[in-house]
Design a protein around this motif. Structure first.
Motif, PDB file in Angstrom:
ATOM      1  N   SER A  76      21.539   0.891 -14.034  1.00 19.64           N
ATOM      2  CA  SER A  76      21.120  -0.021 -12.970  1.00 19.64           C
ATOM      3  C   SER A  76      19.754  -0.621 -13.310  1.00 19.64           C
ATOM      4  O   SER A  76      18.987  -0.057 -14.101  1.00 19.64           O
ATOM      5  CB  SER A  76      21.069   0.717 -11.626  1.00 19.64           C
ATOM      6  N   ASN A  77      19.455  -1.753 -12.697  1.00 23.43           N
ATOM      7  CA  ASN A  77      18.192  -2.447 -12.972  1.00 23.43           C
ATOM      8  C   ASN A  77      16.967  -1.618 -12.618  1.00 23.43           C
ATOM      9  O   ASN A  77      15.951  -1.710 -13.297  1.00 23.43           O
ATOM     10  CB  ASN A  77      18.157  -3.780 -12.223  1.00 23.43           C
ATOM     11  N   ASP A  78      17.054  -0.790 -11.564  1.00 24.28           N
ATOM     12  CA  ASP A  78      15.896   0.030 -11.207  1.00 24.28           C
ATOM     13  C   ASP A  78      15.621   1.091 -12.269  1.00 24.28           C
ATOM     14  O   ASP A  78      14.469   1.371 -12.593  1.00 24.28           O
ATOM     15  CB  ASP A  78      16.038   0.638  -9.817  1.00 24.28           C
ATOM     16  N   LYS A  92       8.070  -6.414 -18.236  1.00 23.34           N
ATOM     17  CA  LYS A  92       9.518  -6.288 -18.343  1.00 23.34           C
ATOM     18  C   LYS A  92      10.043  -5.369 -17.239  1.00 23.34           C
ATOM     19  O   LYS A  92      11.104  -5.612 -16.663  1.00 23.34           O
ATOM     20  CB  LYS A  92       9.900  -5.750 -19.720  1.00 23.34           C
ATOM     21  N   ASP A  95      10.267  -7.336 -14.134  1.00 22.62           N
ATOM     22  CA  ASP A  95      11.398  -8.277 -14.208  1.00 22.62           C
ATOM     23  C   ASP A  95      12.688  -7.591 -13.757  1.00 22.62           C
ATOM     24  O   ASP A  95      13.456  -8.145 -12.963  1.00 22.62           O
ATOM     25  CB  ASP A  95      11.588  -8.811 -15.635  1.00 22.62           C
ATOM     26  N   PHE A  96      12.921  -6.388 -14.255  1.00 20.41           N
ATOM     27  CA  PHE A  96      14.126  -5.649 -13.876  1.00 20.41           C
ATOM     28  C   PHE A  96      14.063  -5.183 -12.425  1.00 20.41           C
ATOM     29  O   PHE A  96      15.075  -5.163 -11.729  1.00 20.41           O
ATOM     30  CB  PHE A  96      14.371  -4.472 -14.829  1.00 20.41           C
ATOM     31  N   GLN A  98      12.606  -6.805 -10.023  1.00 20.03           N
ATOM     32  CA  GLN A  98      12.916  -8.003  -9.241  1.00 20.03           C
ATOM     33  C   GLN A  98      14.425  -8.232  -9.187  1.00 20.03           C
ATOM     34  O   GLN A  98      14.976  -8.532  -8.127  1.00 20.03           O
ATOM     35  CB  GLN A  98      12.227  -9.232  -9.843  1.00 20.03           C
ATOM     36  N   LYS A  99      15.105  -8.066 -10.321  1.00 20.00           N
ATOM     37  CA  LYS A  99      16.568  -8.201 -10.356  1.00 20.00           C
ATOM     38  C   LYS A  99      17.224  -7.196  -9.411  1.00 20.00           C
ATOM     39  O   LYS A  99      18.164  -7.533  -8.694  1.00 20.00           O
ATOM     40  CB  LYS A  99      17.100  -7.978 -11.774  1.00 20.00           C
ATOM     41  N   GLU A 100      16.736  -5.968  -9.435  1.00 13.30           N
ATOM     42  CA  GLU A 100      17.302  -4.914  -8.577  1.00 13.30           C
ATOM     43  C   GLU A 100      17.159  -5.272  -7.102  1.00 13.30           C
ATOM     44  O   GLU A 100      18.105  -5.166  -6.326  1.00 13.30           O
ATOM     45  CB  GLU A 100      16.615  -3.576  -8.858  1.00 13.30           C
ATOM     46  N   ASN A 102      16.676  -8.224  -5.804  1.00 13.81           N
ATOM     47  CA  ASN A 102      17.477  -9.411  -5.499  1.00 13.81           C
ATOM     48  C   ASN A 102      18.931  -9.034  -5.215  1.00 13.81           C
ATOM     49  O   ASN A 102      19.554  -9.623  -4.338  1.00 13.81           O
ATOM     50  CB  ASN A 102      17.430 -10.417  -6.651  1.00 13.81           C
ATOM     51  N   VAL A 103      19.455  -8.080  -5.965  1.00 11.23           N
ATOM     52  CA  VAL A 103      20.848  -7.653  -5.800  1.00 11.23           C
ATOM     53  C   VAL A 103      21.001  -6.728  -4.597  1.00 11.23           C
ATOM     54  O   VAL A 103      21.959  -6.849  -3.833  1.00 11.23           O
ATOM     55  CB  VAL A 103      21.349  -6.945  -7.088  1.00 11.23           C
TER      56      VAL A 103
END
Length: 144
Positions: A76-78, A92, A95-96, A98-100, A102-103
């Motif tokens: 998972s992104n987290d 970096k 960045d991940f 933020q993706k987590e 957002n989802v």
């Protein structure tokens, strides 16, 4: 104590880390971490933090080996965010993170209280991503 589920293991290790009971977390998670089939990122991350807390070089090396460079496993992104934080690349990592968020927006509450990310508690970008204020009392490591 009977056999714990993966979710219970993660929760218990999380509690041990919050209480700074690193040896207990390490002992609890070691048999799972040592299993070559282990693909639960939170168990890997919590074990690494318990085992190598204070040894940034080893923590970075193991995070790269167990999470970042694992092409055959999807984390998972987290989890990837924490691994990059351990590896010393907070840009970096964020960045991940933020993706987590957002989802799974509600997951920011878990991330905020995950002890492995406490070092980022004063990072402006981290605070912006989570959109919460940190209680700056030096004796308190909790978020509001």
């Amino acid at each position: 104590m009977g056999e714990l589920t993966i979710n219970e293991l993660v929760a218990l290790s999380f509690s041990y880390l919050k209480l700074r009971r690193y040896a207990d977390a390490e002992t609890l998670l070691k048999p799972y971490y040592d299993n070559p089939q282990m693909k639960t990122g939170e168990i890997i991350i919590n074990y690494l933090y318990a085992r190598y807390n204070g040894d940034k070089a080893s923590l970075s090396k193991k995070a790269k080996e167990k999470i970042i460079n694992k092409d055959n496993v999807v984390f998972s992104n987290d989890v990837i965010a924490v691994a990059w934080h351990f590896a010393g690349n907070d840009d970096k990592s964020l960045d991940f993170l933020q993706k987590e968020i957002n989802v799974r927006p509600a997951h920011k509450y878990d991330v905020l209280n995950w002890p492995v990310l406490y070092e980022l508690k004063n990072n402006k970008r981290f605070l912006k991503i989570t959109k919460l204020k940190y209680n700056r009392d030096k004796n308190n490591s909790e978020f509001q």
